[in-house]
Design an enzyme around this catalytic site. Structure first.
Site, PDB file in Angstrom:
ATOM      1  N   ASN A  95      -5.030  -2.049  -5.149  1.00 58.17           N
ATOM      2  CA  ASN A  95      -6.252  -2.111  -4.335  1.00 58.17           C
ATOM      3  C   ASN A  95      -6.063  -1.308  -3.055  1.00 58.17           C
ATOM      4  O   ASN A  95      -6.558  -1.673  -1.988  1.00 58.17           O
ATOM      5  CB  ASN A  95      -6.613  -3.555  -4.007  1.00 58.17           C
ATOM      6  CG  ASN A  95      -8.043  -3.703  -3.515  1.00 58.17           C
ATOM      7  OD1 ASN A  95      -8.887  -2.831  -3.731  1.00 58.17           O
ATOM      8  ND2 ASN A  95      -8.332  -4.807  -2.842  1.00 58.17           N
ATOM      9  N   ASP A 153       0.813  -1.216   0.000  1.00 58.88           N
ATOM     10  CA  ASP A 153       0.000   0.000   0.000  1.00 58.88           C
ATOM     11  C   ASP A 153       0.845   1.264   0.000  1.00 58.88           C
ATOM     12  O   ASP A 153       0.518   2.241  -0.682  1.00 58.88           O
ATOM     13  CB  ASP A 153      -0.943   0.013   1.213  1.00 58.88           C
ATOM     14  CG  ASP A 153      -2.306  -0.580   0.889  1.00 58.88           C
ATOM     15  OD1 ASP A 153      -2.435  -1.226  -0.173  1.00 58.88           O
ATOM     16  OD2 ASP A 153      -3.236  -0.412   1.702  1.00 58.88           O
ATOM     17  N   ASP A 206     -11.357  -1.743  11.616  1.00 59.59           N
ATOM     18  CA  ASP A 206     -10.317  -2.582  11.023  1.00 59.59           C
ATOM     19  C   ASP A 206      -9.909  -3.741  11.923  1.00 59.59           C
ATOM     20  O   ASP A 206      -9.143  -4.617  11.495  1.00 59.59           O
ATOM     21  CB  ASP A 206      -9.072  -1.740  10.691  1.00 59.59           C
ATOM     22  CG  ASP A 206      -9.187  -1.041   9.349  1.00 59.59           C
ATOM     23  OD1 ASP A 206     -10.087  -1.403   8.559  1.00 59.59           O
ATOM     24  OD2 ASP A 206      -8.396  -0.124   9.087  1.00 59.59           O
ATOM     25  N   LYS A 245       0.223  -6.397   1.540  1.00 57.27           N
ATOM     26  CA  LYS A 245      -0.476  -5.121   1.370  1.00 57.27           C
ATOM     27  C   LYS A 245      -0.138  -4.145   2.495  1.00 57.27           C
ATOM     28  O   LYS A 245       0.037  -2.954   2.259  1.00 57.27           O
ATOM     29  CB  LYS A 245      -1.983  -5.361   1.307  1.00 57.27           C
ATOM     30  CG  LYS A 245      -2.787  -4.139   0.905  1.00 57.27           C
ATOM     31  CD  LYS A 245      -4.252  -4.523   0.688  1.00 57.27           C
ATOM     32  CE  LYS A 245      -5.008  -3.396  -0.011  1.00 57.27           C
ATOM     33  NZ  LYS A 245      -5.103  -2.177   0.777  1.00 57.27           N
ATOM     34  N   GLU A 265     -11.513  -4.201   1.296  1.00 59.95           N
ATOM     35  CA  GLU A 265     -10.827  -5.026   0.308  1.00 59.95           C
ATOM     36  C   GLU A 265     -11.676  -6.212  -0.130  1.00 59.95           C
ATOM     37  O   GLU A 265     -11.564  -6.704  -1.252  1.00 59.95           O
ATOM     38  CB  GLU A 265      -9.483  -5.511   0.869  1.00 59.95           C
ATOM     39  CG  GLU A 265      -8.394  -4.474   0.876  1.00 59.95           C
ATOM     40  CD  GLU A 265      -8.448  -3.513   2.040  1.00 59.95           C
ATOM     41  OE1 GLU A 265      -7.462  -2.802   2.258  1.00 59.95           O
ATOM     42  OE2 GLU A 265      -9.485  -3.448   2.750  1.00 59.95           O
ATOM     43  N   HIS A 284      -5.635  -8.767   3.202  1.00 60.15           N
ATOM     44  CA  HIS A 284      -4.565  -8.918   4.184  1.00 60.15           C
ATOM     45  C   HIS A 284      -5.085  -9.173   5.591  1.00 60.15           C
ATOM     46  O   HIS A 284      -4.536  -9.982   6.338  1.00 60.15           O
ATOM     47  CB  HIS A 284      -3.663  -7.687   4.160  1.00 60.15           C
ATOM     48  CG  HIS A 284      -4.387  -6.387   4.342  1.00 60.15           C
ATOM     49  ND1 HIS A 284      -4.011  -5.449   5.270  1.00 60.15           N
ATOM     50  CD2 HIS A 284      -5.484  -5.848   3.721  1.00 60.15           C
ATOM     51  CE1 HIS A 284      -4.816  -4.406   5.208  1.00 60.15           C
ATOM     52  NE2 HIS A 284      -5.727  -4.635   4.280  1.00 60.15           N
ATOM     53  N   ARG A 285      -6.156  -8.493   5.967  1.00 56.25           N
ATOM     54  CA  ARG A 285      -6.665  -8.646   7.334  1.00 56.25           C
ATOM     55  C   ARG A 285      -7.374  -9.985   7.539  1.00 56.25           C
ATOM     56  O   ARG A 285      -7.385 -10.514   8.654  1.00 56.25           O
ATOM     57  CB  ARG A 285      -7.574  -7.481   7.701  1.00 56.25           C
ATOM     58  CG  ARG A 285      -6.849  -6.142   7.630  1.00 56.25           C
ATOM     59  CD  ARG A 285      -7.409  -5.086   8.548  1.00 56.25           C
ATOM     60  NE  ARG A 285      -6.735  -3.818   8.318  1.00 56.25           N
ATOM     61  CZ  ARG A 285      -5.512  -3.518   8.759  1.00 56.25           C
ATOM     62  NH1 ARG A 285      -4.836  -4.399   9.464  1.00 56.25           N
ATOM     63  NH2 ARG A 285      -4.971  -2.343   8.487  1.00 56.25           N
TER      64      ARG A 285
END
Length: 462
Positions: free
Chosen positions: A113, A68, A340, A441, A368, A415-416
């Site tokens: 993204n 990112d 998040d 990311k 995402e 990613h999360r």
């Protein structure tokens, strides 16, 4: 830093890419340790915008080196900002002297993204002026940006359009800057819309109008701590911001004054820290995260407050926060301000007594991936009963999770999803995470750091 085509290859699909190996985290006993996560993505990309548009050079230390932030750096380089990356990506020397408006030709910027990159750059470049087209991967072209484009349309001296169905990227900008001083923006899809406009406001200096910019927020504002963070970063670079009652139909007032280059230190990433605090909660161990305190700029340090409500003990110090795992019970919690960390909490909830209800995060469907529906799907594979709601979900853990045979979990190139779901493997056998490389990311070294903290190797397989 690798070049933009490498970023494109990492993000060619909106679905999970199974080309990378799968990883299985091996269960074990309570985890005890100390860790300092990498720098905050949110702070790094905000500081890059302000430094790139400042008068004079800046030095950013403690920066995050990830996909990112690489996307942001490459986009800024494409418009003439000189950025020298040293110290493994943790130090960024930003010299905006060569910055150009790109008036004569369209500068096409590949944003992969990265939601922060496309939203912040859309606002900043429209205020700065020039001709730009911001494009991304297929998933990016399905993420809404129409509310931001509509807000900019109220003030732009030129045109701005979202080209995909439903007001989604690519975004085309042809601008001579902003000619107005007042606009309205919806607050219920992403706080990044408001943050982007805030950081862009000081760039509209070419206008004859020298009145302060007023940003009026309509509807509920999600993730409020990120707005406070944006204001703090702007003020570090010489901006002046007034936040006026953003709890309901409030506004932000920003003076038209140029950013000034500065030396800026970036905190460790609090969203990343949530995984390590969760490890203590899940395993009944004790984990200390260094570099963060209750007074950190990032709202996600509030994740430890949720763990405390679930039964953990939290020790808060001036430069660290420690979580001691204790028997867990479910909670009913509004996570609007720390959305998040919803996926992290969802995995902790698998090992609690009773259900956990998460509220206030309807906007998580537009991240995402759909971080409500897709998360629910993967949690069910782990034996949980999951009910989706318009604003979140309810997770009831399986009573027999200890005998669970394991599962292969999709990450949706999010990613999360990869980082949070992997934590289930600390207690459950045979939990395989597909496409673990998607953590690049925001946290390329996540699985290495996790392995170091827990003191045992993961199992990797093609």
């Amino acid at each position: 830093m690798s070049d933009a085509p490498t970023s494109r290859s990492l993000n060619d699909s909106s679905s999970t890419n199974h080309a990378s190996p799968a990883v299985t985290v091996i269960p074990g006993g309570p985890v005890h340790g100390t860790i300092r996560p990498p720098g905050s993505k949110s702070l790094t990309n905000r500081a890059l915008i302000c430094a790139a548009m400042a008068e004079g050079a800046s030095k950013l230390t403690g920066a995050l080196s990830s996909e990112d932030t690489e996307v942001m750096i490459e986009a800024l380089r494409a418009i003439g900002v000189e950025i020298n990356v040293t110290d493994g990506g943790q130090t960024l020397l930003v010299d905006p002297a060569m910055r150009a408006r790109c008036d004569d030709e369209i500068a096409e910027l590949f944003i992969a993204n990265s939601g922060t990159s496309i939203r912040f750059l859309t606002a900043a470049l429209s205020a700065f002026g020039g001709r730009y087209r911001l494009v991304g991967v297929p998933r990016m072209h399905a993420r809404p940006i129409g509310d931001l484009v509509s807000a900019i349309s109220e003030v732009i001296d030129g045109t701005i359009n979202a080209e995909s169905t439903g007001g989604c990227p690519p975004v085309m900008i042809e601008s001579h800057g902003w000619s107005g001083s007042s606009m309205s923006v919806a607050g219920n899809v992403s706080s990044q819309f408001l943050s982007g406009l805030m950081m862009a406001a000081p760039l509209s200096l070419g206008s004859q109008n020298v009145a302060p910019i007023e940003l009026h927020v309509t509807g509920e504002l999600v993730s409020r701590p990120y707005i406070d963070m944006t204001a703090d970063v702007m003020e570090s670079f010489g901006g002046r911001v007034v936040l006026d009652d953003l709890s309901s139909q409030g506004k932000v007032v920003i003076e038209r004054r140029p950013y000034q280059g500065t030396d800026y230190s970036i905190e460790p990433d609090a969203s990343a820290a949530s995984y390590f605090w969760a490890i203590a909660a899940i395993t009944g161990g004790e984990v200390t995260v260094e570099g963060l305190s209750p007074s950190a700029m990032q709202g996600d340090v509030g994740f430890v407050d949720v763990l405390e409500k679930m039964g953990c003990v939290v020790k808060r110090r001036s430069d660290s926060i420690t979580v001691l795992g204790q028997p867990l019970h479910g909670v009913d919690i509004d996570m609007n301000s720390i959305s998040d960390t919803v996926q992290t909490l969802a995995v902790v909830a698998l090992f609690a007594t009773g259900p956990t209800r998460v509220r206030g995060v309807a906007h998580n469907r537009f991240k995402e991936t759909d971080r409500i529906g897709d998360l629910a799907c993967e949690l069910r594979k782990l034996g949980a009963l999951v009910e989706e709601h318009s604003d979140g979900l309810t997770i009831t853990p399986a009573s027999d999770w200890r005998s669970h045979a394991g599962a292969t979990l999709e990450t949706y190139h999010d990613h999360r999803m990869a980082m949070s779901l992997s934590l289930a493997g600390l207690k459950m056998r045979n939990v395989k995470i597909l496409d673990p490389a998607c953590t690049s990311k925001t946290y390329p070294e996540f699985f290495h750091d996790l392995e170091t903290l827990i003191g045992r190797s993961h199992h990797w397989a093609a």
